[in-house]
Design an enzyme around this catalytic site. Structure first.
Site, PDB file in Angstrom:
ATOM      1  N   GLY A   1       9.049   2.039   7.648  1.00 17.76           N
ATOM      2  CA  GLY A   1       9.013   3.217   6.791  1.00 17.76           C
ATOM      3  C   GLY A   1       9.723   4.429   7.354  1.00 17.76           C
TER       4      GLY A   1
ATOM      5  CG  ASP B   1      -5.466   4.084  18.789  1.00 14.50           C
ATOM      6  OD1 ASP B   1      -5.034   5.007  18.058  1.00 14.50           O
ATOM      7  OD2 ASP B   1      -6.629   3.642  18.699  1.00 14.50           O
ATOM      8  CB  VAL B   2      -1.213   7.957  17.758  1.00 11.01           C
ATOM      9  CG1 VAL B   2       0.162   7.318  17.819  1.00 11.01           C
ATOM     10  CG2 VAL B   2      -1.897   7.700  16.412  1.00 11.01           C
TER      11      VAL B   2
ATOM     12  CB  VAL C   1       8.042   8.359   1.328  1.00 13.20           C
ATOM     13  CG1 VAL C   1       9.334   7.670   1.751  1.00 13.20           C
ATOM     14  CG2 VAL C   1       8.143   9.867   1.530  1.00 13.20           C
TER      15      VAL C   1
ATOM     16  CB  SER D   1       1.553  15.194   2.490  1.00 13.20           C
ATOM     17  OG  SER D   1       1.586  14.751   1.149  1.00 13.20           O
TER      18      SER D   1
ATOM     19  CE1 TYR E   1      -1.785  11.707   4.143  1.00  8.15           C
ATOM     20  CE2 TYR E   1      -1.479  12.974   2.128  1.00  8.15           C
ATOM     21  CZ  TYR E   1      -0.949  12.336   3.233  1.00  8.15           C
ATOM     22  OH  TYR E   1       0.408  12.325   3.435  1.00  8.15           O
TER      23      TYR E   1
ATOM     24  CE1 TYR F   1       0.332   5.700   2.298  1.00  6.59           C
ATOM     25  CE2 TYR F   1       0.811   6.702   4.435  1.00  6.59           C
ATOM     26  CZ  TYR F   1       1.103   5.770   3.447  1.00  6.59           C
ATOM     27  OH  TYR F   1       2.157   4.901   3.618  1.00  6.59           O
TER      28      TYR F   1
ATOM     29  CE  LYS G   1      -0.351  13.671   6.803  1.00  8.81           C
ATOM     30  NZ  LYS G   1       0.413  13.336   8.018  1.00  8.81           N
TER      31      LYS G   1
END
Length: 241
Positions: free
Chosen positions: A14, A54-55, A179, A133, A146, A85, A150
């Protein structure tokens, strides 16, 4: 001349993959951090450094950065792209799901930025880009956690920009529409989701990952040092700042 380097999270597919490819095309050495292997990205990027982790885990982030620095020696750009999301009615959102969304979408950029900051400072300049977003402006009712995450990331972007300006490190956010990615096709874009968002835009087509590339390259450009603390709304006119 020192080679510029970049780290992109969520780089397996993506947007993250397109960002990695675009940065490489602009002359950056690129590393990608994702939960999974990134063979497609590695095929498209010369000398790509695949980092799996893993972030939301501080130890895994530090190990990834150690590997990047061992390979490249420096870091100039951090793109906080990884995110989740889910879409569901607010009443069906559990506290566990709320916390998961906040960890991935808001806490992870904090952890990554904090860990990367010493390297950005050492490089003498830096660019931090947070992917947010346009949903923060359109406020879809089935994406409350979400949108909240954001919007928090936008606040993080603005305040951090003020803190890091003296170090020649800019911090900006890019706000796409919906997207078309493989993940979105399985989730929010399914059952007419893409078409619903498209019909709210003045640009009457579904947004593709390539539509964000020029904005990313503009934000990270060495000539964009006077641009900081901003959210660039690239959403086909679905909403206006």
């Amino acid at each position: 001349m020192e080679m510029r380097t970049a780290l992109v999270t969520g780089a397996a597919q993506g947007l993250g993959q397109e960002f990695a490819v675009a940065l490489a095309g602009r002359g950056y050495r690129v590393a990608g951090l994702d939960l999974v292997a990134q063979p497609e990205t590695a095929e498209r990027v010369l000398d790509y450094v695949e980092l799996i982790g893993d972030v939301t885990d501080e130890a895994q982030i530090q190990r990834a950065l150690d590997s990047l620095i061992d390979r490249f020696g420096t870091l100039h750009v951090l793109v906080n792209n990884a995110g989740v999301y889910p879409s569901r009615p607010f009443e069906e959102t559990t506290p566990e799901e709320w916390r998961r969304i906040m960890r991935v979408n808001l806490e992870a950029p904090f952890l990554l930025t904090r860990a990367a900051l010493p390297y950005l400072k050492a490089a003498g300049r830096g660019r931090i880009v947070n992917i947010v977003s346009a949903a923060v402006l359109t406020a879809p009712p089935t994406m409350v956690p979400y949108v909240a995450s954001k919007m928090g990331l936008i606040g993080f972007t603005r305040s951090l920009a003020a803190a890091l300006g003296p170090y020649d490190i800019t911090v900006n956010a890019i706000a796409p529409s919906m997207v078309r990615t493989a993940t979105a096709e399985r989730t929010v874009g399914a059952d007419g989701g893409f078409e619903h968002v498209r019909d709210q835009q003045v640009v009457p087509r579904i947004q593709q990952p390539a539509d964000l590339v020029s904005t990313l390259l503009y934000v990270v450009d060495e000539g964009s040092g006077f641009l900081t603390g901003q959210t660039l709304n690239v959403s086909g006119g679905s909403a206006y700042l």
